[in-house]
Design a protein around this motif. Structure first.
Motif, short mmCIF file in Angstrom:
data_model
loop_
_atom_site.label_atom_id
_atom_site.label_comp_id
_atom_site.label_asym_id
_atom_site.label_seq_id
_atom_site.Cartn_x
_atom_site.Cartn_y
_atom_site.Cartn_z
N PRO A 101 -5.43 4.87 -0.04
CA PRO A 101 -5.94 4.60 -1.28
C PRO A 101 -6.80 3.37 -1.26
CG PRO A 101 -3.65 3.89 -1.20
CD PRO A 101 -4.07 4.37 0.18
N TYR A 102 -7.97 3.64 -2.02
CA TYR A 102 -8.87 2.51 -2.08
C TYR A 102 -9.14 2.34 -3.47
CZ TYR A 102 -12.81 -0.82 -0.74
OH TYR A 102 -13.50 -1.90 -0.68
N LEU A 103 -8.16 1.91 -4.11
CA LEU A 103 -8.11 1.88 -5.64
C LEU A 103 -7.56 0.36 -6.13
CD1 LEU A 103 -6.36 5.49 -6.28
CD2 LEU A 103 -8.67 4.78 -7.02
N ASP A 104 -7.61 0.26 -7.51
CA ASP A 104 -6.91 -1.11 -8.08
C ASP A 104 -5.52 -0.46 -8.46
OD1 ASP A 104 -9.38 -2.43 -7.86
OD2 ASP A 104 -9.83 -2.30 -9.96
N ALA A 105 -5.24 -0.58 -9.60
CA ALA A 105 -3.91 -0.14 -10.06
C ALA A 105 -3.56 1.05 -9.72
CB ALA A 105 -3.26 -0.49 -11.35
N GLY A 106 -4.56 2.18 -9.61
CA GLY A 106 -4.04 3.50 -9.17
C GLY A 106 -3.39 3.75 -8.02
N TRP A 107 -3.55 2.85 -7.04
CA TRP A 107 -2.70 2.93 -5.72
C TRP A 107 -1.31 3.32 -5.96
CZ3 TRP A 107 1.56 0.72 -4.30
CH2 TRP A 107 1.68 -0.84 -4.65
N VAL A 108 -0.97 2.78 -7.05
CA VAL A 108 0.62 3.00 -7.31
C VAL A 108 1.19 4.40 -7.39
CG1 VAL A 108 2.43 2.38 -9.15
CG2 VAL A 108 0.82 0.67 -8.59
N GLY A 109 0.18 4.95 -7.98
CA GLY A 109 0.28 6.35 -8.35
C GLY A 109 0.39 7.39 -6.68
N VAL A 110 -0.70 6.90 -5.80
CA VAL A 110 -0.50 7.60 -4.72
C VAL A 110 0.49 7.38 -3.85
CG1 VAL A 110 -1.94 7.34 -2.17
CG2 VAL A 110 -3.08 7.15 -4.71
N ALA A 111 1.21 5.85 -3.97
CA ALA A 111 2.53 5.50 -3.34
C ALA A 111 3.38 6.41 -4.03
CB ALA A 111 2.96 3.93 -3.50
N GLN A 112 3.63 6.53 -5.25
CA GLN A 112 4.83 7.26 -5.76
C GLN A 112 4.67 8.86 -5.29
OE1 GLN A 112 4.64 6.92 -10.14
NE2 GLN A 112 5.28 5.15 -10.17
N ALA A 113 3.41 9.41 -5.18
CA ALA A 113 3.39 10.69 -4.99
C ALA A 113 3.68 11.25 -3.58
CB ALA A 113 1.93 11.34 -4.98
N ALA A 114 3.50 9.81 -2.56
CA ALA A 114 3.79 10.02 -1.41
C ALA A 114 5.47 9.91 -1.21
CB ALA A 114 3.17 8.76 -0.48
N GLU A 115 5.79 9.03 -1.98
CA GLU A 115 7.54 9.06 -2.05
C GLU A 115 8.18 10.22 -2.16
OE1 GLU A 115 8.40 5.41 -3.37
OE2 GLU A 115 10.84 5.76 -2.91
N GLU A 116 7.59 10.81 -3.19
CA GLU A 116 8.32 11.96 -3.77
C GLU A 116 8.14 12.88 -3.05
OE1 GLU A 116 6.96 12.92 -7.74
OE2 GLU A 116 7.40 10.85 -8.64
N ARG A 117 6.96 13.29 -2.23
CA ARG A 117 6.93 14.44 -1.25
C ARG A 117 7.00 14.12 0.32
NH1 ARG A 117 3.68 18.22 -4.44
NH2 ARG A 117 4.63 18.05 -6.66
N GLY A 118 7.53 12.77 0.21
CA GLY A 118 7.84 12.64 1.81
C GLY A 118 6.68 12.47 2.48
N ILE A 119 5.60 11.91 2.51
CA ILE A 119 4.36 11.77 3.17
C ILE A 119 4.09 10.39 3.27
CG2 ILE A 119 3.57 13.95 2.68
CD1 ILE A 119 1.11 12.01 1.49
N HIS A 120 3.00 10.03 4.17
CA HIS A 120 2.85 8.37 4.30
C HIS A 120 1.53 8.29 3.69
CE1 HIS A 120 5.94 8.78 7.16
NE2 HIS A 120 5.39 9.58 7.85
N THR A 121 1.48 6.65 3.61
CA THR A 121 0.15 6.05 3.14
C THR A 121 -0.40 5.05 4.29
OG1 THR A 121 1.10 4.36 1.78
CG2 THR A 121 0.53 6.32 0.70
N VAL A 122 -1.45 4.49 4.25
CA VAL A 122 -1.81 3.50 4.86
C VAL A 122 -2.79 2.41 3.82
CG1 VAL A 122 -1.97 4.51 7.19
CG2 VAL A 122 -3.91 4.64 5.89
N GLY A 123 -2.76 1.31 4.29
CA GLY A 123 -3.13 0.41 3.18
C GLY A 123 -4.07 -0.40 3.76
#
Lengths: 313, 314
Positions: free
Chosen positions: A212-234
């Motif tokens: 994610p390259y977002l402001d507060a929006g990254w939180v939504g990416v992290a939540q989706a990743a957690e719910e579906r069991g995938i990863h993020t990089v920061g």
């Protein structure tokens, strides 16, 4: 005679006063920052704000900031700080470049800094070499990804992000030559719900690592990743879903600039910060095997030695 | 380009995204529509969504239950409605100006208070929210089941609200009064309808509905509060009311349309990186303009909308 004595005494007092004031002035620079968003976004704005806190704690700087500075008020806010005697006035983000140029021209005594800004006459710009940071997280993502599909998500298309994605893709495909990197935009930096929906959509297209390259929006990416069991990089954020982070740490950049100002070596020029030190990386998650970690550290060494370099637009 | 429309799993995904994105719009549009039908402009929807989101976070955080969040959100919505009503109905301040003032106030108030009330800021919260409720049998229907019958309670609530508003406005005596007050308040007054009381009731109830849109964002979608999280949804809801010609069913469909294009837009970008993403981001608005000029006919707002009623006025 008495009168002459008085003048002499006054001159002496003034001289002492000046002597006493000048070093104190050099010791405690006054730093002000104009921010495009709010300091609670747990992303770019908060990061810059933390730099201000670091400058205060480490160098005793006298600091001030204004949040939510819109494009139309940039010049006014920055000029106001310059007028009030702030030594360093910072525009947080490339969108401040034009305003900074005007403020620097009107207040030659003031050091004007733009973070992430294009090189500009009379202005100190501090940039990260974006592809290096993208490359590193891409490399790790490529080794860990099982589907071979990753994605980068931002609000809008702009040069710094495109450079990050170029590096990310190169890193991802270095690890997995068949790998594919998707790019998507939400059109809103702070809309968490939309970022989350965009992530769900990416995940349903086999993506299993998102940058994610977002402001507060990254939180939504992290939540989706957690719910579906995938990863993020920061590169702008830290979260538990991160495989690793290589942060464009503007807190560090700002503190570095204040230190350089104190040494008297900060010039109105473009500074580029490279990914040359391992402590610029966040912690690796348990999902990253030892050999991948070693390769990531090796990549940092290669960037440092110049064996690996990137062209930016 | 449109493969996702054929693949059942992906289609279900896009449609559920569309529904989720349109729920806050539906709540806000129904609330705004009720106000406007009673003759009061409610431009403040954007701010009321934000108040609702903030209230939901406060309630869920301090009482540890999403139901408490829902109640506090409704409370905040009603308070903002009361403010709009006092200024715009009793004191006859220009309703557009009051609406904008409420939006600005909501933005500042919620972001200031969230720093005070939530340790580490509103967006580091993880609140208790509402999970999906699978309706037996119906939720097993392919595609439709997953989209419509495996959602959370607030989604069902929004759908029922549309039916309720439609029933209220066109099938009940109260609805007749509301519409009369919005069209010709002097005639309604002469017929013995309490113009002020009706408008107050509609504005306060409508504002509470808009706040539910915000509560939905917090309690089901993101489980935290972040500054300005309404992100323009209130304004899109206003557009949906106009697009739906002040009819609950049509406004509901307009909300779905916006949500659907938003979802498709997110999807189309991935498949077509060579086309500028702005084209897709503009799609919902393009469609709404087309719909406004061509397909839907002329928009007829309630005729005394935005005009504060004054018994002595001629």
């Amino acid at each position: 005679m008495l009168h002459h004595l008085k003048v002499a005494a006054l001159a002496a007092v003034t001289a002492i006063g000046t002597l006493a004031v000048t070093p104190a002035f050099a010791e405690a620079p006054r730093v002000a920052v104009a921010l495009p968003g709010m300091i609670t976004d747990r992303a770019f704005n908060e990061n810059v704000y933390n730099g201000l806190v670091m400058a205060e704690e480490q160098f005793g700087a006298d600091t001030a900031y204004t949040e939510n500075v819109s494009q139309a008020t940039q010049v006014e806010v920055m000029s106001d700080y310059a007028r009030r005697g702030y030594d360093i006035v910072v525009g947080a983000g490339g969108e401040y470049t034009d305003a900074a140029e005007r403020v620097a021209a009107s207040f030659p005594e003031t050091t004007v800094i733009v973070l992430n800004g294009a090189p500009t006459e009379g202005v100190t710009t501090i940039n990260y070499n974006n592809p290096e940071f993208g490359y590193l997280v891409g490399l790790v993502a490529g080794h860990v990804s099982e589907t071979g599909v990753a994605a980068a998500l931002s609000a809008q298309e702009f040069a710094a992000f495109t450079n990050v994605v170029d590096g990310f893709r190169k890193g991802f495909q270095t690890a997995n030559p068949e790998g594919e990197v998707l790019v998507a935009y939400t059109n809103d930096w702070a809309d968490i719900a939309k970022a989350k929906e965009a992530s769900f959509n990416l995940i349903s297209q086999d993506v299993d690592v998102i940058l994610p390259y977002l402001d507060a929006g990254w939180v939504g990416v992290a939540q989706a990743a957690e719910e579906r069991g995938i990863h993020t990089v920061g590169i702008l954020h830290e979260s538990d879903t991160n495989l690793v982070s290589a942060r464009l740490d503007f807190a560090r950049a700002l503190a570095w600039a204040v230190e350089k100002y104190q040494d008297g070596t900060l010039e109105p020029q473009d500074y580029v910060i490279h990914l040359t030190s391992v402590d610029q990386l966040g912690d690796f998650s348990d999902a990253v095997p030892e050999d991948v970690r070693a390769r990531a550290l090796e990549a940092v060494e290669k960037i440092k030695s110049g064996a690996l370099s990137f062209d930016t637009e | 380009m449109f493969e996702f429309l054929i693949n059942p799993a992906q289609l279900a995904d896009v449609l559920s995204t569309a529904l989720r994105l349109s729920i806050p719009l539906i709540f806000a549009a129904m609330g705004g529509l009720l106000c406007e039908r009673a003759g009061v402009f409610n431009i403040a929807l954007e701010g009321q969504i934000l108040f609702g989101a903030f209230g939901a976070a406060v309630g869920a955080y301090y009482f540890g239950s999403p139901y408490a969040g829902l109640l506090v959100a409704i409370g905040f919505g009603m308070l903002s409605g009361l403010l709009l009503a006092i200024l715009g109905i009793s004191l006859r301040v220009n309703q557009i100006v009051v609406g904008i003032a409420i939006i600005l106030f909501a933005t500042g108030f919620t972001s200031f208070m969230s720093r005070l009330l939530f340790p580490g800021g509103g967006n580091s919260l993880t609140l208790d929210g509402f999970g999906p409720i699978n309706i037996p049998i119906l939720s097993d229907i392919p595609i439709v089941g997953k989209v419509l019958f495996a959602q959370n309670g607030l989604v069902y609530g929004a759908l029922l609200l549309v039916l309720a508003i439609n029933f209220l406005l066109f099938r009940t005596r109260a609805g007749m009064s509301i519409r009369a007050v919005g069209e010709t308040p002097s005639a309604a007054d002469a017929a013995g309808i309490h113009v002020f009381r009706t408008r107050y009731a509609c504005v306060i109830t409508g504002s509470a509905m808009a706040a539910l849109g915000g509560a939905y964002l917090v309690l089901t979608q993101v489980l935290l509060f972040s500054d300005k999280m309404s992100a323009g949804k209130g304004f899109i809801a206003l557009a949906a009311i106009v697009l739906g010609r002040w009819q609950p069913k049509l406004a509901f469909m307009a909300c779905l349309l916006f949500g659907f294009f938003d979802a498709v837009q997110l999807r189309l970008q991935f498949n077509n990186p060579e086309i500028p993403f702005q084209v897709f981001a503009a799609l919902p608005y393009l469609v709404s303009i087309l719909a406004l000029v061509g397909l839907m006919g002329r928009a007829n707002p309630p005729s005394s909308i935005g005009r504060p009623y004054d018994r002595e006025m001629r």
